[in-house]
Design a protein around this motif. Structure first.
Motif, PDB file in Angstrom:
ATOM      1  N   ILE A   1      41.783  46.193  38.220  1.00  0.00           N
ATOM      2  CA  ILE A   1      40.339  45.942  38.257  1.00  0.00           C
ATOM      3  C   ILE A   1      39.677  46.593  37.044  1.00  0.00           C
ATOM      4  O   ILE A   1      38.797  46.006  36.407  1.00  0.00           O
ATOM      5  CB  ILE A   1      39.756  46.441  39.584  1.00  0.00           C
ATOM      6  CG1 ILE A   1      40.312  45.597  40.739  1.00  0.00           C
ATOM      7  CG2 ILE A   1      38.234  46.411  39.579  1.00  0.00           C
ATOM      8  CD1 ILE A   1      40.066  46.150  42.118  1.00  0.00           C
ATOM      9  N   TYR A   2      40.110  47.799  36.712  1.00  0.00           N
ATOM     10  CA  TYR A   2      39.606  48.501  35.533  1.00  0.00           C
ATOM     11  C   TYR A   2      39.869  47.685  34.273  1.00  0.00           C
ATOM     12  O   TYR A   2      38.988  47.530  33.424  1.00  0.00           O
ATOM     13  CB  TYR A   2      40.263  49.877  35.458  1.00  0.00           C
ATOM     14  CG  TYR A   2      39.897  50.699  34.252  1.00  0.00           C
ATOM     15  CD1 TYR A   2      38.657  51.332  34.178  1.00  0.00           C
ATOM     16  CD2 TYR A   2      40.789  50.867  33.197  1.00  0.00           C
ATOM     17  CE1 TYR A   2      38.311  52.096  33.082  1.00  0.00           C
ATOM     18  CE2 TYR A   2      40.466  51.630  32.100  1.00  0.00           C
ATOM     19  CZ  TYR A   2      39.221  52.247  32.043  1.00  0.00           C
ATOM     20  OH  TYR A   2      38.885  52.993  30.948  1.00  0.00           O
TER      21      TYR A   2
ATOM     22  N   ILE B   1      25.068  40.577  40.896  1.00  0.00           N
ATOM     23  CA  ILE B   1      24.938  41.874  40.223  1.00  0.00           C
ATOM     24  C   ILE B   1      25.263  43.009  41.188  1.00  0.00           C
ATOM     25  O   ILE B   1      26.037  43.919  40.861  1.00  0.00           O
ATOM     26  CB  ILE B   1      23.529  42.039  39.619  1.00  0.00           C
ATOM     27  CG1 ILE B   1      23.371  41.105  38.411  1.00  0.00           C
ATOM     28  CG2 ILE B   1      23.252  43.486  39.232  1.00  0.00           C
ATOM     29  CD1 ILE B   1      21.963  41.009  37.878  1.00  0.00           C
ATOM     30  N   VAL B   2      24.702  42.949  42.394  1.00  0.00           N
ATOM     31  CA  VAL B   2      24.960  44.006  43.382  1.00  0.00           C
ATOM     32  C   VAL B   2      26.440  44.026  43.753  1.00  0.00           C
ATOM     33  O   VAL B   2      27.069  45.090  43.815  1.00  0.00           O
ATOM     34  CB  VAL B   2      24.077  43.816  44.632  1.00  0.00           C
ATOM     35  CG1 VAL B   2      24.488  44.747  45.753  1.00  0.00           C
ATOM     36  CG2 VAL B   2      22.613  44.029  44.282  1.00  0.00           C
ATOM     37  N   PHE B   3      27.024  42.857  43.989  1.00  0.00           N
ATOM     38  CA  PHE B   3      28.443  42.778  44.339  1.00  0.00           C
ATOM     39  C   PHE B   3      29.310  43.309  43.209  1.00  0.00           C
ATOM     40  O   PHE B   3      30.232  44.102  43.424  1.00  0.00           O
ATOM     41  CB  PHE B   3      28.817  41.328  44.665  1.00  0.00           C
ATOM     42  CG  PHE B   3      30.233  41.166  45.136  1.00  0.00           C
ATOM     43  CD1 PHE B   3      30.567  41.394  46.452  1.00  0.00           C
ATOM     44  CD2 PHE B   3      31.237  40.772  44.260  1.00  0.00           C
ATOM     45  CE1 PHE B   3      31.870  41.247  46.903  1.00  0.00           C
ATOM     46  CE2 PHE B   3      32.548  40.619  44.689  1.00  0.00           C
ATOM     47  CZ  PHE B   3      32.858  40.853  46.009  1.00  0.00           C
TER      48      PHE B   3
ATOM     49  N   ALA C   1      32.810  47.315  40.744  1.00  0.00           N
ATOM     50  CA  ALA C   1      33.179  48.160  39.609  1.00  0.00           C
ATOM     51  C   ALA C   1      33.180  49.637  39.987  1.00  0.00           C
ATOM     52  O   ALA C   1      34.070  50.387  39.589  1.00  0.00           O
ATOM     53  CB  ALA C   1      32.212  47.905  38.448  1.00  0.00           C
ATOM     54  N   LEU C   2      32.199  50.060  40.768  1.00  0.00           N
ATOM     55  CA  LEU C   2      32.117  51.474  41.151  1.00  0.00           C
ATOM     56  C   LEU C   2      33.212  51.869  42.133  1.00  0.00           C
ATOM     57  O   LEU C   2      33.792  52.940  42.042  1.00  0.00           O
ATOM     58  CB  LEU C   2      30.746  51.778  41.754  1.00  0.00           C
ATOM     59  CG  LEU C   2      29.578  51.763  40.774  1.00  0.00           C
ATOM     60  CD1 LEU C   2      28.262  51.890  41.517  1.00  0.00           C
ATOM     61  CD2 LEU C   2      29.718  52.877  39.753  1.00  0.00           C
TER      62      LEU C   2
ATOM     63  N   VAL D   1      39.766  55.481  50.553  1.00  0.00           N
ATOM     64  CA  VAL D   1      39.092  54.195  50.687  1.00  0.00           C
ATOM     65  C   VAL D   1      38.194  54.176  51.930  1.00  0.00           C
ATOM     66  O   VAL D   1      37.320  53.306  52.052  1.00  0.00           O
ATOM     67  CB  VAL D   1      40.113  53.022  50.669  1.00  0.00           C
ATOM     68  CG1 VAL D   1      40.764  52.844  52.023  1.00  0.00           C
ATOM     69  CG2 VAL D   1      39.454  51.735  50.224  1.00  0.00           C
ATOM     70  N   LEU D   2      38.366  55.133  52.829  1.00  0.00           N
ATOM     71  CA  LEU D   2      37.469  55.246  53.980  1.00  0.00           C
ATOM     72  C   LEU D   2      36.019  55.447  53.526  1.00  0.00           C
ATOM     73  O   LEU D   2      35.096  54.954  54.174  1.00  0.00           O
ATOM     74  CB  LEU D   2      37.903  56.377  54.907  1.00  0.00           C
ATOM     75  CG  LEU D   2      39.142  56.102  55.745  1.00  0.00           C
ATOM     76  CD1 LEU D   2      39.614  57.380  56.436  1.00  0.00           C
ATOM     77  CD2 LEU D   2      38.878  54.996  56.757  1.00  0.00           C
ATOM     78  N   LEU D   3      35.819  56.131  52.398  1.00  0.00           N
ATOM     79  CA  LEU D   3      34.467  56.286  51.846  1.00  0.00           C
ATOM     80  C   LEU D   3      33.898  54.942  51.406  1.00  0.00           C
ATOM     81  O   LEU D   3      32.719  54.664  51.597  1.00  0.00           O
ATOM     82  CB  LEU D   3      34.479  57.268  50.676  1.00  0.00           C
ATOM     83  CG  LEU D   3      34.768  58.720  51.021  1.00  0.00           C
ATOM     84  CD1 LEU D   3      34.965  59.535  49.764  1.00  0.00           C
ATOM     85  CD2 LEU D   3      33.665  59.281  51.880  1.00  0.00           C
ATOM     86  N   VAL D   4      34.750  54.112  50.815  1.00  0.00           N
ATOM     87  CA  VAL D   4      34.316  52.783  50.381  1.00  0.00           C
ATOM     88  C   VAL D   4      33.978  51.928  51.602  1.00  0.00           C
ATOM     89  O   VAL D   4      32.969  51.212  51.605  1.00  0.00           O
ATOM     90  CB  VAL D   4      35.399  52.116  49.511  1.00  0.00           C
ATOM     91  CG1 VAL D   4      34.990  50.705  49.123  1.00  0.00           C
ATOM     92  CG2 VAL D   4      35.685  52.953  48.277  1.00  0.00           C
TER      93      VAL D   4
END
Length: 138
Positions: free
Chosen positions: A29-30, A88-90, A95-96, A115-118
């Protein structure tokens, strides 16, 4: 429960495909967001092409849903402002976080606990959307 096993199995298959194709890899993704590799663009482009073909066949009535009923696809008016804002939001969230919605569960299944935070952030974003959706362009 027995009739839903096919959906559970297709979810497992989808997770395996996401994992083996490396689309859940933060590094892939990066690379995509830095325009360093074609890998993710190829996967996304293939998905768009397959989706376009399937939608064509659904509209023609050739393909049916899992119950055998014809799928109705409404032709909505084009709302570029809403699509641009949503994109844009997606994209910023993707990205973040380094992951879009489907792969976060595959990452959790692989034992990557941060990934639980995500997932929490995605749930909170859904909750906030529910509160403000009437004020957003649709």
């Amino acid at each position: 429960m027995k009739k839903n096993v096919k959906f559970l199995l297709s979810g497992f298959l989808f997770g395996i495909i996401l994992s083996k194709s490396e689309v859940i890899s933060w590094y892939r993704i990066y690379e995509m967001f830095r325009f360093q590799s074609f890998h993710m663009y190829g996967v996304i482009g293939s998905a768009v092409a397959v989706s376009a073909i399937l939608i064509y066949f659904f509209k023609k009535g050739v393909l049916k849903n899992y119950l055998g009923h014809q799928v109705q696809i409404a032709d909505k008016k084009k709302n570029y402002k809403a699509a641009l804002l949503g994109g844009i939001v997606f994209g910023l969230g993707w990205a973040l976080a380094g992951a879009c919605p489907a792969p976060i569960f595959v990452l959790l299944g692989q034992g990557i606990l941060p990934v639980l935070l995500v997932i929490f952030g995605a749930l909170m974003g859904t909750f906030v959307y529910g509160l403000v959706h009437k004020k957003l362009p649709h």
